[in-house]
Design a protein around this motif. Structure first.
Motif, PDB file in Angstrom:
ATOM      1  N   PHE A   1     -28.620  34.298 -17.875  1.00 33.67           N
ATOM      2  CA  PHE A   1     -28.685  35.641 -17.284  1.00 33.67           C
ATOM      3  C   PHE A   1     -27.643  35.852 -16.193  1.00 33.67           C
ATOM      4  N   LYS A   2     -26.969  34.781 -15.756  1.00 38.35           N
ATOM      5  CA  LYS A   2     -25.971  34.948 -14.702  1.00 38.35           C
ATOM      6  C   LYS A   2     -24.902  35.956 -15.133  1.00 38.35           C
ATOM      7  N   ASP A   3     -24.695  36.091 -16.464  1.00 33.20           N
ATOM      8  CA  ASP A   3     -23.694  37.050 -16.956  1.00 33.20           C
ATOM      9  C   ASP A   3     -24.064  38.488 -16.584  1.00 33.20           C
TER      10      ASP A   3
ATOM     11  N   GLY B   1     -24.890  25.135 -11.996  1.00 30.84           N
ATOM     12  CA  GLY B   1     -24.201  25.009 -13.277  1.00 30.84           C
ATOM     13  C   GLY B   1     -24.024  26.308 -14.052  1.00 30.84           C
ATOM     14  N   ASN B   2     -25.020  27.173 -14.049  1.00 28.41           N
ATOM     15  CA  ASN B   2     -24.891  28.387 -14.857  1.00 28.41           C
ATOM     16  C   ASN B   2     -24.072  29.472 -14.176  1.00 28.41           C
ATOM     17  N   THR B   3     -24.181  29.569 -12.855  1.00 26.75           N
ATOM     18  CA  THR B   3     -23.346  30.531 -12.139  1.00 26.75           C
ATOM     19  C   THR B   3     -21.878  30.177 -12.334  1.00 26.75           C
TER      20      THR B   3
ATOM     21  N   GLY C   1     -38.023  31.046 -10.449  1.00 34.88           N
ATOM     22  CA  GLY C   1     -37.376  31.288  -9.157  1.00 34.88           C
ATOM     23  C   GLY C   1     -36.676  30.059  -8.612  1.00 34.88           C
ATOM     24  N   GLY C   2     -35.355  30.157  -8.417  1.00 36.29           N
ATOM     25  CA  GLY C   2     -34.579  29.111  -7.756  1.00 36.29           C
ATOM     26  C   GLY C   2     -34.011  29.674  -6.468  1.00 36.29           C
ATOM     27  N   ALA C   3     -32.815  30.285  -6.549  1.00 29.26           N
ATOM     28  CA  ALA C   3     -32.246  30.983  -5.390  1.00 29.26           C
ATOM     29  C   ALA C   3     -32.935  32.330  -5.168  1.00 29.26           C
ATOM     30  N   LEU C   4     -33.765  32.745  -6.120  1.00 35.48           N
ATOM     31  CA  LEU C   4     -34.589  33.959  -6.059  1.00 35.48           C
ATOM     32  C   LEU C   4     -33.797  35.256  -6.219  1.00 35.48           C
ATOM     33  N   SER C   5     -32.593  35.158  -6.776  1.00 31.36           N
ATOM     34  CA  SER C   5     -31.828  36.384  -7.005  1.00 31.36           C
ATOM     35  C   SER C   5     -32.443  37.210  -8.120  1.00 31.36           C
ATOM     36  N   ASN C   6     -32.937  36.535  -9.148  1.00 29.76           N
ATOM     37  CA  ASN C   6     -33.396  37.284 -10.305  1.00 29.76           C
ATOM     38  C   ASN C   6     -34.714  37.986 -10.014  1.00 29.76           C
ATOM     39  N   ALA C   7     -35.610  37.290  -9.327  1.00 30.65           N
ATOM     40  CA  ALA C   7     -36.873  37.932  -8.944  1.00 30.65           C
ATOM     41  C   ALA C   7     -36.578  39.162  -8.085  1.00 30.65           C
TER      42      ALA C   7
ATOM     43  N   LEU D   1     -36.697  34.400 -20.180  1.00 32.73           N
ATOM     44  CA  LEU D   1     -36.027  33.145 -20.533  1.00 32.73           C
ATOM     45  C   LEU D   1     -34.589  33.215 -20.041  1.00 32.73           C
ATOM     46  N   THR D   2     -34.290  32.363 -19.068  1.00 32.19           N
ATOM     47  CA  THR D   2     -33.076  32.529 -18.270  1.00 32.19           C
ATOM     48  C   THR D   2     -31.843  31.844 -18.858  1.00 32.19           C
ATOM     49  N   GLY D   3     -32.043  30.713 -19.591  1.00 32.24           N
ATOM     50  CA  GLY D   3     -30.873  29.956 -20.043  1.00 32.24           C
ATOM     51  C   GLY D   3     -31.066  29.340 -21.423  1.00 32.24           C
TER      52      GLY D   3
HETATM   53  C1  LIG Z   1     -29.971  30.570 -11.974  1.00 29.65           C
HETATM   54  C2  LIG Z   1     -31.046  30.220 -12.896  1.00 29.65           C
HETATM   55  C3  LIG Z   1     -32.398  30.315 -12.542  1.00 29.65           C
HETATM   56  C4  LIG Z   1     -32.836  30.691 -11.166  1.00 29.65           C
HETATM   57  O1  LIG Z   1     -32.549  32.033 -10.878  1.00 29.65           O
HETATM   58  P1  LIG Z   1     -32.474  32.490  -9.350  1.00 29.65           P
HETATM   59  O2  LIG Z   1     -31.964  33.856  -9.418  1.00 29.65           O
HETATM   60  O3  LIG Z   1     -31.530  31.533  -8.702  1.00 29.65           O
HETATM   61  O4  LIG Z   1     -33.844  32.363  -8.802  1.00 29.65           O
HETATM   62  C5  LIG Z   1     -33.350  30.028 -13.478  1.00 29.65           C
HETATM   63  N1  LIG Z   1     -33.012  29.621 -14.721  1.00 29.65           N
HETATM   64  C6  LIG Z   1     -31.725  29.499 -15.102  1.00 29.65           C
HETATM   65  C7  LIG Z   1     -31.417  29.035 -16.466  1.00 29.65           C
HETATM   66  C8  LIG Z   1     -30.709  29.803 -14.200  1.00 29.65           C
HETATM   67  O5  LIG Z   1     -29.443  29.665 -14.591  1.00 29.65           O
END
Ligand SMILES: *Cc1c(COP(=O)(O)O)cnc(C)c1O
Ligand SMILES: [Zn+2]
Length: 428
Positions: free
Chosen positions: A115-117, A141-143, A242-248, A380-382
């Motif tokens: 989803f970073k795209d 890694g994904n960013t 939620g990691g860096a919490l940008s997506n939430a 589903l993020t990646g």
């Molecule tokens: C970046 C990422 C996350 C975390 O998203 P945040 O916006 O950092 O909370 C979760 N899953 C995947 C696959 C990511 O690349």
């Protein structure tokens, strides 16, 4: 266009220099002079663009340009027609989680595999518009894969601070293959962010991490596309790792804007799912004590969630929790791997961080926070190929071999004889 500080409310006009924080240290929101946001007119416009081909506005992010970056000239857009990702309804995974209806939004199908795209196309396009041609980030890694892809696409330079700890090999290789300059640096993601916040300006780098509010503007499109796919009516819950919490934060902001402009009649609730070993936001919510206390050694099999000091927590608090009456939950690595095996076997597939959404939903149903007659979307993020080591681990939960080897490697090769193959089929 203006930046507005979420802490002190100070407005800063757009200049040719990028800024990432207010002088007071607060995170910045973008405010656009949006003009008309007549929902019915925009719905017709967005529908019409579904039939377009080749235009930058045919992608799943820039289709919603009026709500994302109305001022950007079309000629500045750097796009791979990102977004446009599928939404799968799946009954088997729904009953595994314990809800009435479940959809999975496969942001993993984006061009660089995450989803970073959705956010990066907006950050890089904006940076180009400002005149930058060196883009920088730190990343789990994904960013970095995403930024390197867009930088290469527009002939710019990509500089990546790659934490020496905890990046999946596939993601580092993908980043390098797109031609990025990789600087392997001490510490983790948290240290890299702190460095870039301090020194990007003097190094003439345009920062593409999610402290850049343009990333958030792009990721809002996830809420827009999801609502559009479901006929502008959303299920009860959106489940977001939620990691860096940008997506939430971004999905919460997007939902708020859809609701305010009259695109949707009801707000779904957001559940933010963290991995147990990297769950400072969940702990903050549970204890009710702000500010967030960073986790010094974040550790989880879900490498994309290995973040101890999520920079966007104030936005996630405001936009995902307060705005949507949202909740948080944390899940153990073994539950993440089991959920991943189930998603993989459903034919959809994802990397471990994404599977935290399904594991989290299941935990919320078990706790009685999500009710079994409710409906949900797991984000589903990646992509599953983002972390092939994790596939080996998750196969254990899918009735595969119990060792660190796959079914295909498990035994001596079979002779190619019909009776041998027939007896194998009978065993399977
Ligand atoms: C970046 C990422 C996350 C975390 O998203 P945040 O916006 O950092 O909370 C979760 N899953 C995947 C696959 C990511 O690349
Ligand atoms: Zn401020």
């Amino acid at each position: 266009m203006n930046y507005i500080c979420m802490e002190c409310g100070r407005k800063t006009a757009l200049s040719d220099r990028a800024i990432y924080r207010c002088e007071c240290g607060g995170l910045l929101d973008m405010v656009w002079d949006a003009g008309s946001t007549d929902a019915e007119r925009l719905k017709r416009l967005f529908d019409a663009r579904l039939g377009e081909r080749g235009s930058p506005l045919s992608g799943g992010v820039w289709r919603y340009k009026e709500l994302i970056h109305p001022e950007l000239p079309l000629s500045s857009i750097v796009t791979k027609y990102e977004g446009n990702t599928a939404l799968y309804e799946n009954d088997r995974l729904g009953s595994y989680a314990g809800v009435r209806r479940l959809w999975l939004k496969a942001l993993s199908e984006n061009p660089s595999g995450s989803f970073k795209d959705n956010g990066m196309t907006v950050a890089v396009s904006h940076g180009r518009w400002l005149g930058y041609d060196r883009f920088a980030c730190t990343s789990t890694g994904n960013t970095s894969s995403s930024m390197a892809m867009y930088a290469a696409l527009c002939g710019s330079e990509a500089i990546v601070l790659l934490p020496a700890l905890g990046v999946a090999l596939n993601k580092a290789l993908q980043t390098e293959a797109y031609g990025a300059k990789l600087l392997r640096t001490e510490g983790g993601y948290d240290e890299g962010i702190r460095f870039l916040e301090r020194h990007a300006l003097s190094l003439d780098l345009y920062v593409c991490n999610s402290i850049n509010p343009l990333r958030i503007e792009g990721q809002k499109s996830i809420a827009f596309e999801l609502a559009h796919q479901l006929g502008w009516s959303l299920p009860d819950w959106l489940i977001v790792p939620g990691g860096a919490l940008s997506n939430a934060a971004a999905i919460g902001k997007g939902l708020g804007e859809l609701y305010q402009a009259g695109f949707i009649a009801a707000m779904p609730r957001i559940a933010v799912v963290q991995a147990e070993g990297a769950s400072p936001f969940h702990r903050m919510v549970e204890t009710g004590r702000r500010p967030l206390v960073p986790e010094l050694r974040p550790d989880t099999v879900a490498s994309a969630l290995r973040i101890g000091n999520p920079p966007n927590w104030p936005k996630a608090w405001r936009d995902a929790l307060e705005r949507t009456n949202g909740v948080t939950v944390s899940v153990a690595d073994r539950d993440i791997l089991e959920a991943k095996a189930r998603i993989d076997r459903s034919g959809i597939g994802c990397e471990p961080a994404s599977a935290a959404s399904l594991a989290g939903l299941r935990a919320l149903v078990a706790k009685g926070i999500v009710h079994k007659d409710e409906t949900a979307v797991c984000i589903l993020t990646g992509h599953m190929l983002k972390d092939t080591d994790a596939i080996v681990q998750s196969l254990r939960y899918a009735g595969g071999t119990s060792q660190r080897q796959t079914r295909a490697e498990a035994r001596a090769p079979l002779p190619l004889l019909p009776e041998v193959i027939r007896s194998e089929l009978a065993r399977a």
